[in-house]
Design a protein around this motif. Structure first.
Motif, PDB file in Angstrom:
ATOM      1  N   ALA A  36       4.119  -5.931  -4.842  1.00  0.00           N
ATOM      2  CA  ALA A  36       4.424  -4.898  -3.855  1.00  0.00           C
ATOM      3  C   ALA A  36       3.147  -4.451  -3.145  1.00  0.00           C
ATOM      4  O   ALA A  36       3.111  -4.310  -1.920  1.00  0.00           O
ATOM      5  N   LEU A  37       2.075  -4.275  -3.928  1.00  0.00           N
ATOM      6  CA  LEU A  37       0.805  -3.841  -3.332  1.00  0.00           C
ATOM      7  C   LEU A  37       0.256  -4.904  -2.375  1.00  0.00           C
ATOM      8  O   LEU A  37      -0.256  -4.585  -1.306  1.00  0.00           O
ATOM      9  N   GLN A  38       0.414  -6.173  -2.758  1.00  0.00           N
ATOM     10  CA  GLN A  38      -0.026  -7.271  -1.882  1.00  0.00           C
ATOM     11  C   GLN A  38       0.702  -7.249  -0.551  1.00  0.00           C
ATOM     12  O   GLN A  38       0.115  -7.409   0.509  1.00  0.00           O
ATOM     13  N   MET A  39       2.017  -7.051  -0.629  1.00  0.00           N
ATOM     14  CA  MET A  39       2.831  -7.052   0.589  1.00  0.00           C
ATOM     15  C   MET A  39       2.491  -5.857   1.478  1.00  0.00           C
ATOM     16  O   MET A  39       2.462  -5.972   2.703  1.00  0.00           O
ATOM     17  N   ILE A  40       2.242  -4.712   0.861  1.00  0.00           N
ATOM     18  CA  ILE A  40       1.880  -3.519   1.626  1.00  0.00           C
ATOM     19  C   ILE A  40       0.587  -3.794   2.392  1.00  0.00           C
ATOM     20  O   ILE A  40       0.462  -3.479   3.576  1.00  0.00           O
ATOM     21  N   GLU A  41      -0.346  -4.453   1.698  1.00  0.00           N
ATOM     22  CA  GLU A  41      -1.622  -4.825   2.311  1.00  0.00           C
ATOM     23  C   GLU A  41      -1.387  -5.774   3.504  1.00  0.00           C
ATOM     24  O   GLU A  41      -1.891  -5.566   4.598  1.00  0.00           O
ATOM     25  N   ARG A  42      -0.568  -6.807   3.267  1.00  0.00           N
ATOM     26  CA  ARG A  42      -0.286  -7.810   4.312  1.00  0.00           C
ATOM     27  C   ARG A  42       0.406  -7.206   5.526  1.00  0.00           C
ATOM     28  O   ARG A  42       0.313  -7.707   6.637  1.00  0.00           O
ATOM     29  N   ALA A  43       1.137  -6.134   5.292  1.00  0.00           N
ATOM     30  CA  ALA A  43       1.857  -5.493   6.388  1.00  0.00           C
ATOM     31  C   ALA A  43       0.953  -4.543   7.159  1.00  0.00           C
ATOM     32  O   ALA A  43       1.406  -3.834   8.058  1.00  0.00           O
ATOM     33  N   GLY A  44      -0.333  -4.538   6.788  1.00  0.00           N
ATOM     34  CA  GLY A  44      -1.274  -3.666   7.480  1.00  0.00           C
ATOM     35  C   GLY A  44      -1.129  -2.215   7.062  1.00  0.00           C
ATOM     36  O   GLY A  44      -1.495  -1.301   7.800  1.00  0.00           O
ATOM     37  N   LEU A  45      -0.589  -1.996   5.872  1.00  0.00           N
ATOM     38  CA  LEU A  45      -0.346  -0.632   5.417  1.00  0.00           C
ATOM     39  C   LEU A  45      -1.202  -0.279   4.200  1.00  0.00           C
ATOM     40  O   LEU A  45      -0.905   0.676   3.486  1.00  0.00           O
ATOM     41  N   GLY A  46      -2.238  -1.088   3.992  1.00  0.00           N
ATOM     42  CA  GLY A  46      -3.153  -0.804   2.883  1.00  0.00           C
ATOM     43  C   GLY A  46      -3.720   0.602   3.026  1.00  0.00           C
ATOM     44  O   GLY A  46      -4.055   1.021   4.126  1.00  0.00           O
ATOM     45  N   GLY A  47      -3.793   1.352   1.930  1.00  0.00           N
ATOM     46  CA  GLY A  47      -4.286   2.726   1.987  1.00  0.00           C
ATOM     47  C   GLY A  47      -3.157   3.740   2.118  1.00  0.00           C
ATOM     48  O   GLY A  47      -3.356   4.928   1.916  1.00  0.00           O
ATOM     49  N   THR A  59       6.969   7.958  -2.524  1.00  0.00           N
ATOM     50  CA  THR A  59       5.806   7.400  -1.824  1.00  0.00           C
ATOM     51  C   THR A  59       6.180   6.039  -1.244  1.00  0.00           C
ATOM     52  O   THR A  59       7.236   5.479  -1.568  1.00  0.00           O
ATOM     53  N   ILE A  60       5.295   5.502  -0.385  1.00  0.00           N
ATOM     54  CA  ILE A  60       5.531   4.188   0.207  1.00  0.00           C
ATOM     55  C   ILE A  60       5.702   3.142  -0.896  1.00  0.00           C
ATOM     56  O   ILE A  60       6.657   2.360  -0.881  1.00  0.00           O
ATOM     57  N   LEU A  61       4.812   3.149  -1.873  1.00  0.00           N
ATOM     58  CA  LEU A  61       4.925   2.174  -2.963  1.00  0.00           C
ATOM     59  C   LEU A  61       6.267   2.308  -3.680  1.00  0.00           C
ATOM     60  O   LEU A  61       6.947   1.310  -3.930  1.00  0.00           O
ATOM     61  N   ASP A  62       6.670   3.530  -3.983  1.00  0.00           N
ATOM     62  CA  ASP A  62       7.933   3.713  -4.706  1.00  0.00           C
ATOM     63  C   ASP A  62       9.143   3.375  -3.843  1.00  0.00           C
ATOM     64  O   ASP A  62      10.176   2.942  -4.355  1.00  0.00           O
ATOM     65  N   ASN A  63       9.021   3.543  -2.530  1.00  0.00           N
ATOM     66  CA  ASN A  63      10.095   3.111  -1.635  1.00  0.00           C
ATOM     67  C   ASN A  63      10.215   1.590  -1.636  1.00  0.00           C
ATOM     68  O   ASN A  63      11.309   1.046  -1.691  1.00  0.00           O
ATOM     69  N   VAL A  64       9.068   0.919  -1.573  1.00  0.00           N
ATOM     70  CA  VAL A  64       9.060  -0.543  -1.554  1.00  0.00           C
ATOM     71  C   VAL A  64       9.666  -1.107  -2.842  1.00  0.00           C
ATOM     72  O   VAL A  64      10.356  -2.122  -2.831  1.00  0.00           O
ATOM     73  N   LEU A  65       9.421  -0.425  -3.950  1.00  0.00           N
ATOM     74  CA  LEU A  65       9.878  -0.927  -5.246  1.00  0.00           C
ATOM     75  C   LEU A  65      11.361  -0.655  -5.512  1.00  0.00           C
ATOM     76  O   LEU A  65      11.929  -1.174  -6.471  1.00  0.00           O
ATOM     77  N   LEU A  66      11.976   0.122  -4.624  1.00  0.00           N
ATOM     78  CA  LEU A  66      13.354   0.554  -4.877  1.00  0.00           C
ATOM     79  C   LEU A  66      14.334  -0.600  -5.061  1.00  0.00           C
ATOM     80  O   LEU A  66      15.142  -0.596  -5.987  1.00  0.00           O
ATOM     81  N   GLY A  67      14.252  -1.612  -4.165  1.00  0.00           N
ATOM     82  CA  GLY A  67      15.182  -2.746  -4.250  1.00  0.00           C
ATOM     83  C   GLY A  67      15.061  -3.475  -5.577  1.00  0.00           C
ATOM     84  O   GLY A  67      16.044  -3.953  -6.135  1.00  0.00           O
ATOM     85  N   GLN A  68      13.834  -3.544  -6.096  1.00  0.00           N
ATOM     86  CA  GLN A  68      13.613  -4.215  -7.375  1.00  0.00           C
ATOM     87  C   GLN A  68      14.107  -3.361  -8.538  1.00  0.00           C
ATOM     88  O   GLN A  68      14.664  -3.868  -9.496  1.00  0.00           O
ATOM     89  N   GLU A  69      13.912  -2.052  -8.403  1.00  0.00           N
ATOM     90  CA  GLU A  69      14.334  -1.154  -9.491  1.00  0.00           C
ATOM     91  C   GLU A  69      15.825  -1.245  -9.718  1.00  0.00           C
ATOM     92  O   GLU A  69      16.298  -1.251 -10.842  1.00  0.00           O
TER      93      GLU A  69
END
Ligand SMILES: Nc1ncnc2c1ncn2[C@@H]1O[C@H](COP(=O)(O)OP(=O)(O)O)[C@@H](O)[C@H]1O
Ligand SMILES: [Mg+2]
Length: 245
Positions: free
Chosen positions: A108-119, A88-98
């Motif tokens: 990660a959720l905050q950044m997704i929101e800021r990028a206009g990708l909330g939802g 998922t988008i969230l799991d893709n975003v978290l990959l670098g940290q993992e």
């Protein structure tokens, strides 16, 4: 102090000499654009800096440490957004940290929101447009622990309007997170709009032709794109590209 130091890098593929004695540096917090014609060897250089590929000779130093041929020290984002289709988008975003052994889901959720990708947290990459996928790649880089980010023509596939939005978005994120960015492009305007410094590469075999310090005030507004000063810069760089080294 320079954070990244590229020292006399050469690379050949058989008879094809692609990089010819490349040296330059990037300072802490700096936004540097690497500008060169298509096919000049920019992606080849990036793979070497990212440790994905070995130079024929020469060194890559990060904060005084030799990282030539070593992966993971720098956040490397390849030319096309390399999202994992099954995550998922969230799991893709978290990959670098993992990879670095920690997960900060809240951030990660905050950044997704800021990028206009909330939802879209639970969506999969194929459900997003090219521009949205690019933003996901960026967020992943920005949230990775490395302090230097390499971006390889991230906007080249986007239409002009989306591209300008993305450029502005990238600048706002960079201003907030203050990572060092090395950004590859073949687009003069893009390099001028984004960078503190432009390193101009020759055509293949690539070598550093010259460097320009770009002192447009920050935060930068798209209005500078229409200024005389901007036009003067474009001419100067066009001229430098044409000159024989
Ligand atoms: N793995 C490889 N094997 C052989 N040749 C390669 C390889 N990778 C890149 N090249 C060659 O290196 C040159 C520069 O390519 P590239 O770095 O992709 O340029 P750019 O990113 O500036 O458009 C091209 O001539 C390409 O054919
Ligand atoms: Mg390339």
């Amino acid at each position: 102090m320079s954070q990244l130091e590229i020292g006399h890098v050469y690379k050949s593929f058989g008879e094809n000499n692609v990089l010819n004695d490349l040296s330059f540096s990037v300072k802490e917090g700096e936004f540097v654009a690497l500008l060169g014609p298509s096919g000049s060897g920019k992606s080849t250089l990036f793979r070497i800096i990212g440790g994905i590929s070995q130079p024929s000779s020469g060194k890559v130093m990060l904060n005084g440490e030799n990282i030539t041929g070593k992966r993971g020290s720098i956040s490397y984002t390849p030319q096309s957004p390399s999202l994992m289709p099954w995550r998922t988008i969230l799991d893709n975003v978290l990959l670098g940290q993992e990879i670095a052994g920690k997960r900060d889901v809240q951030r990660a959720l905050q950044m997704i929101e800021r990028a206009g990708l909330g939802g879209f947290e639970k969506s999969y990459p194929h459900e997003l447009s090219g521009g949205m996928q690019q933003r996901v790649s960026f967020i992943r880089s920005i949230l990775s622990p490395q302090s230097l980010i390499l971006l390889d023509e991230p906007f080249s596939a986007l239409d002009e309007f989306t591209r300008l939005d993305m450029q502005k978005w990238l600048l706002s994120i960079w201003a907030e997170y203050k990572r060092s960015i090395l950004f590859v492009t073949h687009n003069i305007e893009e390099a001028l709009f984004l960078a503190d410094r432009i390193i101009l590469l020759s055509s293949r075999p690539a070598t550093v032709k010259c460097e320009f310090t770009i002192s447009f005030e920050r935060p930068r507004d798209e209005a500078i794109l229409l200024s005389d000063e901007f036009l003067q810069w474009k001419k100067r760089i066009h001229q430098a590209m044409k000159e024989e080294t």
